[in-house]
Structures are given as structure tokens and as C-alpha cells.
Design a protein around this motif. Structure first.
Motif, PDB file in Angstrom:
ATOM      1  N   ILE A  98       0.831  -1.200   0.000  1.00 23.32           N
ATOM      2  CA  ILE A  98       0.000   0.000   0.000  1.00 23.32           C
ATOM      3  C   ILE A  98       0.867   1.252   0.000  1.00 23.32           C
ATOM      4  O   ILE A  98       0.514   2.260  -0.642  1.00 23.32           O
ATOM      5  CB  ILE A  98      -0.987  -0.005   1.201  1.00 23.32           C
ATOM      6  CG1 ILE A  98      -1.999   1.135   1.091  1.00 23.32           C
ATOM      7  CG2 ILE A  98      -0.229   0.019   2.511  1.00 23.32           C
ATOM      8  CD1 ILE A  98      -2.942   1.007  -0.080  1.00 23.32           C
ATOM      9  N   SER A 119      -5.759   3.058  -4.529  1.00 23.85           N
ATOM     10  CA  SER A 119      -4.948   1.840  -4.365  1.00 23.85           C
ATOM     11  C   SER A 119      -5.776   0.728  -3.751  1.00 23.85           C
ATOM     12  O   SER A 119      -5.736  -0.427  -4.206  1.00 23.85           O
ATOM     13  CB  SER A 119      -3.726   2.127  -3.491  1.00 23.85           C
ATOM     14  OG  SER A 119      -2.881   3.081  -4.092  1.00 23.85           O
ATOM     15  N   GLU A 120      -6.532   1.053  -2.710  1.00 25.88           N
ATOM     16  CA  GLU A 120      -7.332   0.038  -2.035  1.00 25.88           C
ATOM     17  C   GLU A 120      -8.465  -0.471  -2.925  1.00 25.88           C
ATOM     18  O   GLU A 120      -8.786  -1.662  -2.904  1.00 25.88           O
ATOM     19  CB  GLU A 120      -7.877   0.601  -0.719  1.00 25.88           C
ATOM     20  CG  GLU A 120      -6.780   0.791   0.324  1.00 25.88           C
ATOM     21  CD  GLU A 120      -7.309   1.327   1.642  1.00 25.88           C
ATOM     22  OE1 GLU A 120      -8.453   1.829   1.677  1.00 25.88           O
ATOM     23  OE2 GLU A 120      -6.568   1.245   2.652  1.00 25.88           O
ATOM     24  N   LEU A 123      -6.718  -2.845  -5.330  1.00 25.61           N
ATOM     25  CA  LEU A 123      -6.296  -4.064  -4.641  1.00 25.61           C
ATOM     26  C   LEU A 123      -7.493  -4.973  -4.362  1.00 25.61           C
ATOM     27  O   LEU A 123      -7.404  -6.199  -4.497  1.00 25.61           O
ATOM     28  CB  LEU A 123      -5.573  -3.716  -3.337  1.00 25.61           C
ATOM     29  CG  LEU A 123      -4.160  -3.142  -3.488  1.00 25.61           C
ATOM     30  CD1 LEU A 123      -3.669  -2.595  -2.152  1.00 25.61           C
ATOM     31  CD2 LEU A 123      -3.186  -4.185  -4.029  1.00 25.61           C
ATOM     32  N   LEU A 129      -6.484  -7.004  -1.463  1.00 30.48           N
ATOM     33  CA  LEU A 129      -6.643  -6.006  -0.396  1.00 30.48           C
ATOM     34  C   LEU A 129      -6.189  -6.529   0.961  1.00 30.48           C
ATOM     35  O   LEU A 129      -5.602  -5.786   1.757  1.00 30.48           O
ATOM     36  CB  LEU A 129      -8.103  -5.549  -0.321  1.00 30.48           C
ATOM     37  CG  LEU A 129      -8.404  -4.424   0.682  1.00 30.48           C
ATOM     38  CD1 LEU A 129      -7.568  -3.182   0.373  1.00 30.48           C
ATOM     39  CD2 LEU A 129      -9.888  -4.093   0.685  1.00 30.48           C
ATOM     40  N   LYS A 132      -2.406  -5.861   1.687  1.00 28.19           N
ATOM     41  CA  LYS A 132      -1.898  -4.523   1.379  1.00 28.19           C
ATOM     42  C   LYS A 132      -0.723  -4.105   2.252  1.00 28.19           C
ATOM     43  O   LYS A 132       0.113  -3.293   1.825  1.00 28.19           O
ATOM     44  CB  LYS A 132      -3.020  -3.493   1.484  1.00 28.19           C
ATOM     45  CG  LYS A 132      -3.517  -3.237   2.895  1.00 28.19           C
ATOM     46  CD  LYS A 132      -4.580  -2.138   2.911  1.00 28.19           C
ATOM     47  CE  LYS A 132      -4.988  -1.802   4.348  1.00 28.19           C
ATOM     48  NZ  LYS A 132      -5.981  -0.697   4.371  1.00 28.19           N
ATOM     49  N   VAL A 147       0.240  -5.817  -8.914  1.00 32.56           N
ATOM     50  CA  VAL A 147       0.570  -4.578  -8.208  1.00 32.56           C
ATOM     51  C   VAL A 147       1.238  -3.586  -9.158  1.00 32.56           C
ATOM     52  O   VAL A 147       0.946  -2.382  -9.137  1.00 32.56           O
ATOM     53  CB  VAL A 147       1.471  -4.870  -6.986  1.00 32.56           C
ATOM     54  CG1 VAL A 147       1.910  -3.569  -6.315  1.00 32.56           C
ATOM     55  CG2 VAL A 147       0.737  -5.755  -5.983  1.00 32.56           C
TER      56      VAL A 147
END
Length: 316
Positions: A98, A119-120, A123, A129, A132, A147
Motif C-alpha cells: 500500500i 490503491s485500495e 487491490l 486487499l 496490502k 501490483v
């Protein structure tokens, strides 16, 4: 002022490294909101072309112009406007995932909270997720590539270059990324795609540029390239023993004949020719165990055009 459909225009770019001409007088354009495939064998000049588009290296001659915003051109777009998935992957291995993604978003113009949220979301979409806060090095190669992909698109670029986005994935993940790339396009990102998986490119690309030896050898939609190609359909014939091909090669309906293996023959047909005489001749001379017809694929055209271009260059 008239609305511009083109988002990128490349005019007569040339790049040499010593005595090697990597890209030779190449011109093309990419339309706003399309998936454009850049194809070619190893050494064709694709990577050099991409690096010039990304302003990593400069062309020796020629002009590259982006029209990321309608009616406004720029030779050097902002980092926030571009996304780039390089063929040679490389992210920080020992930093939490993350944190890496947040950093990549920030350097592309996002606020920290925006970068974290995006980002979340990505993911979660790619089922990572729950990992992360782990280091990138703890992930499998395929998940590391996920990623890396997120890092190239989390800022919602206007134009993204995806170099080998399907590499290293199993068929299920390849299918998933096919849909993800289409979704990116549908949400406003124009995409330049470079990949070796021709069957996937054929399904996803709006237009295609095929390169070899730094030059353009085919350009247009997949349908246009197929229409311009001199061959029509192809037939796959299985026989009980290795046959002599000259009988088939000399038939008026045949463009060319190839062995797939000792008992399997691939016959490329001329356009708009009757098959009755060819099939009668084959049945008379060979013991046929099966016959099937197939459409000419982008892969077939790719192989044939590259081989012909190589032959032409060898004769010069």
C-alpha cells in the motif's frame, strides 16, 4: 476549433544506436478512446518506439505530439496524464504494497488520501486487499505483476502504455485482464497495448500496427488487415501418413500449404475460390481422417508478413 479525434500523432520518427537503425521513418496515429496494439517480433523496434513516446529517449528525427486535451497539443505530457506499465517490471520489494502504491500515485499528481483510496479499490478488485500491508517480495510473481499494473493506472491516466500486460498470467487471469483493459478504455483511458498473445490482441484491439526491422508493415483495424491480406480461409486436414504436398500446392484454390506435423496439413486458401476440386483431389490421393476450416487469424498474418519482410530484406 474543430474537435480532434487523435490523441497521439507520430510523424516520421527515426532512432539509431550507432550503426543500428531501431526505428526507421515510422508514422502512425492513435485515436481518442481506443485500444491500439503495437505488434512485432523481438527486435522490431517496439520498445524503442514506446520509450520515445514516454520521453525516456528522444527521436533523432521526427515529431511526437500528444493531444490529451481536445484542441491542445503537447510534446511532453504531465506525469498525471500518462500511465506506463514497462515490460521489465520493477517496484520496491521490501516496502509494504500500500505504501508503494500510495507513493506511485503521489508522484503522478494525486493527494495522499486519493492515492490510498484508489490503491485500495484496485487491490480489492484484484483480490489483494487483505495483503496490502505485506511486502511486495512476499507475493507470487503473478500477484507482483498485478501490483505493478495497479501502479500504472491508479491515477486514471488519459493515455496508458501497457507493455506485455498478459505476460506470466494463467488463462483465467489473462481473461480477467482482458476485461479490465476494456473497462479502462470505456472509462476514458486511451491505451497503447504491446503483447505477444495474438489471440487476445485480436479480441481487444480497435486498431493494430505491425512492425518489423523498425518499419511499419501493416496498419489498420484487424478487419482491414485481414481484408488486405491475400489469403481467405484455411483448412486443417489430418491424414493417416505423411503426404506429398505438391498436389495440393498446385491447386488453383491454394495460396500455400504447410505441415503442422507429419499427418496434419494446414492449407491457406485464396479468396473466393471453390473448395470442391481441392477436397476431391485430397480425398483421391490421401486417406483423410478429419477436416476442419478456420478463419485466418492475426497470428497467421503476423507470421507471414514478418517472414516476407525478412525475405525481402535478405534479397536487398
Amino acid at each position: 476549433m474543430e474537435k480532434l479525434d487523435g490523441i497521439l500523432k507520430v510523424n516520421s520518427i527515426l532512432k539509431q544506436f550507432g550503426k543500428i537503425t531501431a526505428v526507421n521513418n515510422l508514422s502512425f496515429s492513435i485515436n481518442r478512446g481506443e485500444i491500439f496494439a503495437l505488434l512485432g517480433p523481438n527486435g522490431a523496434g517496439k520498445t524503442t518506439t514506446v520509450r520515445m513516446l514516454m520521453d525516456i529517449i528522444k527521436p533523432d528525427e521526427g515529431i511526437i505530439e500528444f493531444y490529451l486535451h481536445e484542441n491542445k497539443n503537447s510534446q511532453i505530457p504531465l506525469a498525471s496524464e500518462l500511465g506506463y506499465l514497462p515490460e521489465e517490471r520493477g517496484l520496491y520489494q521490501e516496502i509494504p504494497i500500500i505504501k508503494t502504491l500510495e507513493f506511485m500515485g503521489i508522484i503522478r499528481g494525486m493527494e495522499k488520501n486519493q492515492a490510498q483510496r484508489s490503491s485500495e479499490e484496485w487491490l480489492e478488485k484484484l483480490e489483494l486487499l487483505d495483503r496490502k500491508n505485506e511486502k511486495l517480495s512476499t507475493l507470487s510473481k503473478g500477484n507482483q505483476q498485478k501490483v505493478q499494473f495497479i501502479s500504472s493506472v491508479l491515477h486514471k491516466p488519459l493515455f496508458a502504455v501497457l507493455d506485455e500486460p498478459f505476460a506470466g498470467y494463467d488463462p483465467i487471469n489473462q481473461e480477467a485482464f482482458l476485461m479490465i483493459i476494456k473497462e479502462l478504455r470505456d472509462k476514458g483511458t486511451t491505451i497503447l497495448l504491446s503483447a505477444h498473445q495474438m489471440h487476445l490482441v485480436e479480441r481487444i484491439a480497435d486498431r493494430v500496427l505491425l512492425m518489423n526491422n523498425g518499419k511499419k508493415i501493416a496498419y489498420g483495424t484487424v478487419d482491414e488487415i485481414k481484408k488486405d491480406y491475400s489469403t481467405g480461409e484455411k483448412i486443417i486436414i489430418n491424414v493417416d501418413s505423411k503426404p506429398e504436398l505438391s498436389l495440393l500446392q498446385n491447386d488453383d484454390a491454394v495460396q500455400k500449404v504447410e505441415f503442422i506435423n507429419d499427418t496434419e496439413i494446414k492449407i491457406f486458401l485464396k479468396q473466393n475460390k471453390s473448395l470442391s476440386g481441392l477436397l476431391n483431389k485430397a480425398a483421391t490421393n490421401y486417406k483423410i481422417t478429419s477436416v476442419k476450416t478456420e478463419h485466418i487469424s492475426l497470428h497467421d498474418i503476423f507470421i507471414d508478413k514478418v517472414n516476407k519482410d525478412k525475405g525481402d530484406n535478405d534479397e536487398q
